[in-house]
Design a protein around this motif. Structure first.
Motif, short mmCIF file in Angstrom:
data_model
loop_
_atom_site.label_atom_id
_atom_site.label_comp_id
_atom_site.label_asym_id
_atom_site.label_seq_id
_atom_site.Cartn_x
_atom_site.Cartn_y
_atom_site.Cartn_z
N ALA A 1 0.82 -1.10 -0.15
CA ALA A 1 -0.21 0.29 0.17
C ALA A 1 1.08 1.66 -0.23
N ASP A 2 1.71 1.07 0.78
CA ASP A 2 2.91 2.37 0.71
C ASP A 2 3.60 2.54 -0.49
N GLU A 3 4.02 1.86 -1.64
CA GLU A 3 4.74 2.02 -2.89
C GLU A 3 3.90 3.03 -3.83
N ASN A 4 4.86 3.74 -4.65
CA ASN A 4 4.32 4.58 -5.67
C ASN A 4 3.63 3.33 -6.89
N ILE A 5 2.35 3.44 -6.87
CA ILE A 5 1.82 2.19 -7.85
C ILE A 5 2.34 2.02 -9.68
N GLU A 6 2.36 3.85 -9.95
CA GLU A 6 3.19 3.84 -10.94
C GLU A 6 4.06 3.40 -11.77
N GLU A 7 4.69 4.36 -10.38
CA GLU A 7 6.43 3.54 -10.67
C GLU A 7 6.35 2.68 -10.73
N ALA A 8 5.78 1.81 -10.01
CA ALA A 8 6.26 -0.11 -9.62
C ALA A 8 6.16 -0.45 -11.10
N CYS A 9 4.69 -0.54 -11.46
CA CYS A 9 4.01 -1.09 -12.77
C CYS A 9 5.56 -0.61 -13.71
N LEU A 10 6.00 0.89 -14.51
CA LEU A 10 6.99 1.14 -15.17
C LEU A 10 7.73 -0.45 -14.71
N GLN A 11 8.10 -0.39 -13.79
CA GLN A 11 9.57 -0.54 -13.04
C GLN A 11 9.18 -2.07 -13.54
N ARG A 12 8.20 -2.27 -13.50
CA ARG A 12 7.84 -3.84 -13.86
C ARG A 12 7.86 -4.53 -15.16
N GLU A 13 7.41 -3.12 -16.24
CA GLU A 13 7.19 -3.02 -17.11
C GLU A 13 7.99 -3.63 -18.11
N LEU A 14 9.57 -2.49 -17.74
CA LEU A 14 11.05 -2.71 -18.40
C LEU A 14 12.06 -3.70 -17.20
N HIS A 15 11.61 -4.11 -16.52
CA HIS A 15 11.81 -5.17 -16.06
C HIS A 15 11.16 -6.73 -17.04
N THR A 16 10.39 -6.09 -16.85
CA THR A 16 9.53 -7.66 -18.06
C THR A 16 10.37 -7.87 -19.22
N GLU A 17 10.53 -6.08 -20.01
CA GLU A 17 10.75 -6.01 -21.29
C GLU A 17 12.50 -6.22 -21.69
N VAL A 18 13.31 -6.04 -20.58
CA VAL A 18 14.54 -6.60 -20.86
C VAL A 18 14.57 -8.09 -19.98
N ASN A 19 14.14 -8.53 -19.31
CA ASN A 19 13.89 -9.77 -19.66
C ASN A 19 13.86 -10.80 -21.15
N ARG A 20 12.44 -10.18 -21.70
CA ARG A 20 11.88 -10.38 -22.97
C ARG A 20 12.74 -10.13 -23.78
N ILE A 21 13.93 -9.28 -23.99
CA ILE A 21 15.17 -8.96 -25.00
C ILE A 21 15.73 -9.97 -24.37
N ILE A 22 16.75 -9.84 -23.76
CA ILE A 22 16.97 -11.07 -23.17
C ILE A 22 17.29 -12.75 -23.20
#
Length: 173
Positions: A96-117
């Motif tokens: 609840a105390d996390e910034n939801i938008e930033e967490a979603c963007l970070q997770r999306e970036l992480h997923t994209e990097v994993n997909r590329i790798i």
């Protein structure tokens, strides 16, 4: 190798080997199988472990060879009788105390990097995984993949450039 040596190896760098297995397989169950196969194969081998010759590199190399063998086996089998794998990706729950938008963007970036790798050829993906995930030195990676250090550096450079270009194409800065 005997059981005591294997146990000592598991204690010293088993977590690194497991992390490497997870990156290679991209599936927890397959990674656990690969991890167990690696130490089982080491135990079955009649080699003596020389602690001054970097045994960690020996286990990374063994893991890589077993994984490549499994990939070839799967390719032969799917050429004969193709099958599909349906697996659901588990989503991490947000606090609840996390910034939801930033967490979603970070997770999306992480997923994209994993997909590329995962889309990279093995000869580039394996050195990247060993260098960044397992924190192996360039010399250790060269030992593991049986290539000169210059080749390892070149593959790391190419991999970083490919990831950078693909992220820029996808709209990431």
């Amino acid at each position: 190798m005997n059981a005591e040596e294997i146990e000592k190896c598991i204690d010293q760098f088993g977590a690194d080997i497991y992390r490497f297995c997870r990156k290679l397989c991209s599936d927890r169950a397959d990674a656990e199988d690969l991890y167990q196969q690696t130490f089982l194969k080491a135990m079955e081998s009649r080699q003596t472990l020389d602690w001054e010759q970097n045994p960690r590199a020996f286990f990374f190399s063994l893991t890589c060879h077993i994984w490549k063998s499994d990939i070839r086996k799967q390719a032969r089998r799917s050429a004969i009788a193709p099958c599909s794998n349906f697996s659901d990706e588990l989503q991490a729950t947000l606090h609840a105390d996390e910034n939801i938008e930033e967490a979603c963007l970070q997770r999306e970036l992480h997923t994209e990097v994993n997909r590329i790798i995962q889309a990279l050829p093995d000869k580039i993906r394996i050195p990247l995984t060993l260098y960044y995930l397992s924190e192996c030195s360039i010399e250790q990676i060269a030992q593991i993949i049986h290539k000169p250090p210059g080749t390892v550096k070149s593959r790391l450079y190419k991999g970083r450039n490919i990831i950078r270009k693909k992220l820029e194409e996808a709209g990431y800065e």
